[in-house]
Design a protein around this motif. Structure first.
Motif, short mmCIF file in Angstrom:
data_model
loop_
_atom_site.label_atom_id
_atom_site.label_comp_id
_atom_site.label_asym_id
_atom_site.label_seq_id
_atom_site.Cartn_x
_atom_site.Cartn_y
_atom_site.Cartn_z
N PHE A 83 2.01 -3.45 -5.74
CA PHE A 83 2.56 -4.80 -5.78
C PHE A 83 3.64 -4.98 -4.71
CE2 PHE A 83 0.69 -4.93 -10.04
CZ PHE A 83 0.20 -6.24 -10.07
N GLU A 84 4.45 -3.94 -4.53
CA GLU A 84 5.55 -4.05 -3.57
C GLU A 84 5.07 -3.99 -2.12
OE1 GLU A 84 8.25 -0.97 -4.53
OE2 GLU A 84 8.84 -1.82 -6.47
N GLN A 85 3.93 -3.34 -1.86
CA GLN A 85 3.47 -3.12 -0.49
C GLN A 85 2.22 -3.94 -0.18
OE1 GLN A 85 3.24 1.07 0.48
NE2 GLN A 85 4.98 1.57 -0.83
N LYS A 86 2.15 -5.14 -0.75
CA LYS A 86 1.00 -6.00 -0.45
C LYS A 86 0.92 -6.33 1.04
CE LYS A 86 1.53 -9.50 -3.15
NZ LYS A 86 1.20 -10.79 -3.82
N ASN A 87 2.06 -6.54 1.65
CA ASN A 87 2.05 -6.88 3.07
C ASN A 87 1.52 -5.72 3.92
OD1 ASN A 87 3.12 -9.41 2.55
ND2 ASN A 87 5.25 -8.74 2.84
N ASP A 88 1.85 -4.50 3.52
CA ASP A 88 1.34 -3.34 4.25
C ASP A 88 -0.18 -3.24 4.12
OD1 ASP A 88 3.95 -2.76 4.91
OD2 ASP A 88 4.22 -1.31 3.28
N ILE A 89 -0.70 -3.51 2.93
CA ILE A 89 -2.16 -3.49 2.74
C ILE A 89 -2.82 -4.58 3.57
CG2 ILE A 89 -3.99 -3.73 1.03
CD1 ILE A 89 -2.02 -2.71 -1.07
N LYS A 129 -3.93 5.36 -2.66
CA LYS A 129 -2.79 6.19 -2.26
C LYS A 129 -1.48 5.71 -2.87
CE LYS A 129 -4.89 7.13 2.25
NZ LYS A 129 -4.74 6.99 3.72
N LEU A 130 -1.51 4.58 -3.56
CA LEU A 130 -0.30 3.96 -4.08
C LEU A 130 -0.34 3.87 -5.60
CD1 LEU A 130 -0.13 0.93 -1.60
CD2 LEU A 130 1.10 3.10 -1.39
N ASN A 131 0.84 3.99 -6.22
CA ASN A 131 0.94 3.68 -7.64
C ASN A 131 0.87 2.17 -7.84
OD1 ASN A 131 1.24 6.38 -8.49
ND2 ASN A 131 3.45 6.32 -8.01
N TYR A 186 -15.18 -12.47 17.52
CA TYR A 186 -14.41 -13.17 16.49
C TYR A 186 -12.94 -12.73 16.53
CZ TYR A 186 -18.52 -15.18 14.26
OH TYR A 186 -19.66 -15.91 14.01
N GLU A 187 -12.07 -13.66 16.19
CA GLU A 187 -10.63 -13.40 16.11
C GLU A 187 -10.19 -13.50 14.65
OE1 GLU A 187 -6.37 -15.37 17.60
OE2 GLU A 187 -8.27 -16.44 17.84
N ILE A 188 -9.41 -12.53 14.20
CA ILE A 188 -8.84 -12.57 12.85
C ILE A 188 -7.49 -13.27 12.95
CG2 ILE A 188 -8.11 -11.22 10.86
CD1 ILE A 188 -11.11 -11.12 11.50
N VAL A 189 -7.40 -14.46 12.40
CA VAL A 189 -6.19 -15.27 12.51
C VAL A 189 -5.12 -14.77 11.53
CG1 VAL A 189 -5.23 -17.59 12.32
CG2 VAL A 189 -7.54 -17.25 13.25
N GLN A 190 -5.49 -14.55 10.30
CA GLN A 190 -4.52 -14.15 9.28
C GLN A 190 -5.23 -13.43 8.15
OE1 GLN A 190 -1.20 -14.77 9.59
NE2 GLN A 190 -0.69 -13.67 7.73
N THR A 191 -4.58 -12.42 7.60
CA THR A 191 -5.09 -11.69 6.43
C THR A 191 -4.01 -11.67 5.37
OG1 THR A 191 -6.51 -10.31 7.82
CG2 THR A 191 -6.05 -9.53 5.59
N LEU A 192 -4.36 -12.11 4.18
CA LEU A 192 -3.41 -12.19 3.07
C LEU A 192 -3.96 -11.49 1.84
CD1 LEU A 192 -2.46 -15.98 3.35
CD2 LEU A 192 -1.17 -14.05 4.26
N ILE A 193 -3.11 -10.72 1.18
CA ILE A 193 -3.45 -10.20 -0.15
C ILE A 193 -2.83 -11.17 -1.14
CG2 ILE A 193 -3.25 -8.26 -1.74
CD1 ILE A 193 -4.95 -7.67 0.70
#
Length: 285
Positions: free
Chosen positions: A118-124, A111-113, A141-148
């Motif tokens: 690159f600008e919306q990595k945090n949103d992903i 959905k993104l160019n 299970y608990e998801i502690v952190q998700t990083l792109i």
């Protein structure tokens, strides 16, 4: 020896899954526990409560049809209060998490160019984390952190992006250089104009001083020498300046040559021209 007497030790950051006749009964916390095997009790396994990390590489394409590889880093851990679900309900936790990550990334990035991705990595990353949190909480299970952590387009696309950026920077540099040259030319022109103005003032003052000096000399000479007129004094002064000028031209070391008429008649002509010029200047003033 401890197991033969029904005693086991559970290490820190782990829980032991206890079963009685094949049925889950308890999750044993770190420490020493009595598990009477002769009464049908046993330890089915241990479950680590430490935070684990899973790096997922997912290939997808953006809205502007650029194929990219998105690298996501998922940090997760099992919950002691849901040890039964974490131990029994999933056979391969890593594969399950990877499947959810693939699903979210491949539905979000298209959905993104490329620039927006690159600008919306945090949103992903937030979308992946929300989806994983909802899904994996049912399995203990608990998801502690998700990083792109990276978005890797094709090398040719990287080269094109770098060329575009370089061209834009060169254009800005050219504009700045042209602006600097413009300022230098303006300042140089202003300096030349000011220099010419001051030179004109100097020439005007020099000529005024010469005229004043000649006038004083004529008046003083006429007063001291009887029978002389102002014309006689002026002719003498002009002839003297004429020969001084010839002397300076002859003593000059420069190779340029100046041709001027020389002779008594020429001196008379020069004197009359200078005198006429001075008279015209006085008349105009």
């Amino acid at each position: 020896m401890g197991q033969s007497f029904g005693c086991i030790k559970v290490s820190q950051s782990n829980v032991a899954i206890k079963e009685d006749f094949g049925k889950f009964t308890d999750a044993l916390e770190p420490g020493c526990h009595c598990v009477p095997w002769f009464f049908g009790s046993k330890i089915a396994g241990t479950l680590s409560l430490r935070i684990k990390q899973l790096d997922v590489r997912c290939e997808t394409k953006t809205k502007d049809n650029v194929f990219v590889t998105v690298v996501a880093s998922i940090q997760y851990r099992a919950l002691a209060g849901k040890a039964q679900d974490a131990f029994y309900r999933l056979s391969n936790t890593r594969s399950q998490i990877q499947a959810y990550v693939f699903d979210v990334i491949r539905s979000s990035v298209p959905k993104l160019n490329l620039d927006d991705a690159f600008e919306q990595k945090n949103d992903i990353a937030r979308a992946v984390e929300d989806e994983l949190e909802k899904a994996m909480s049912h399995y203990g299970y608990e998801i502690v952190q998700t990083l792109i952590v990276d978005i890797e387009p094709d090398q040719r696309v990287k080269g094109a992006m770098n060329e575009i950026n370089a061209a834009a920077r060169l254009r800005v540099a050219a504009n700045e250089k042209a602006e600097a040259d413009k300022i230098l030319q303006i300042k140089r022109a202003e300096g030349e104009a000011e220099s010419k103005y001051l030179a004109g003032l100097g020439v005007a003052r020099q000529r005024q001083a010469i005229v004043d000096g000649l006038r004083e000399s004529v008046l003083e000479f006429s007063a001291n020498v009887r029978g002389t007129t102002a014309k006689d004094v002026m002719d003498m002064v002009l002839v003297t300046q004429y020969f001084d000028t010839m002397k300076e031209i002859g003593a000059s070391s420069k190779s340029s040559a100046v041709f001027i008429p020389h002779g008594p008649g020429a001196v008379r002509d020069i004197a009359s021209q200078i005198r006429d010029g001075l008279l015209q200047g006085n008349t105009q003033r």
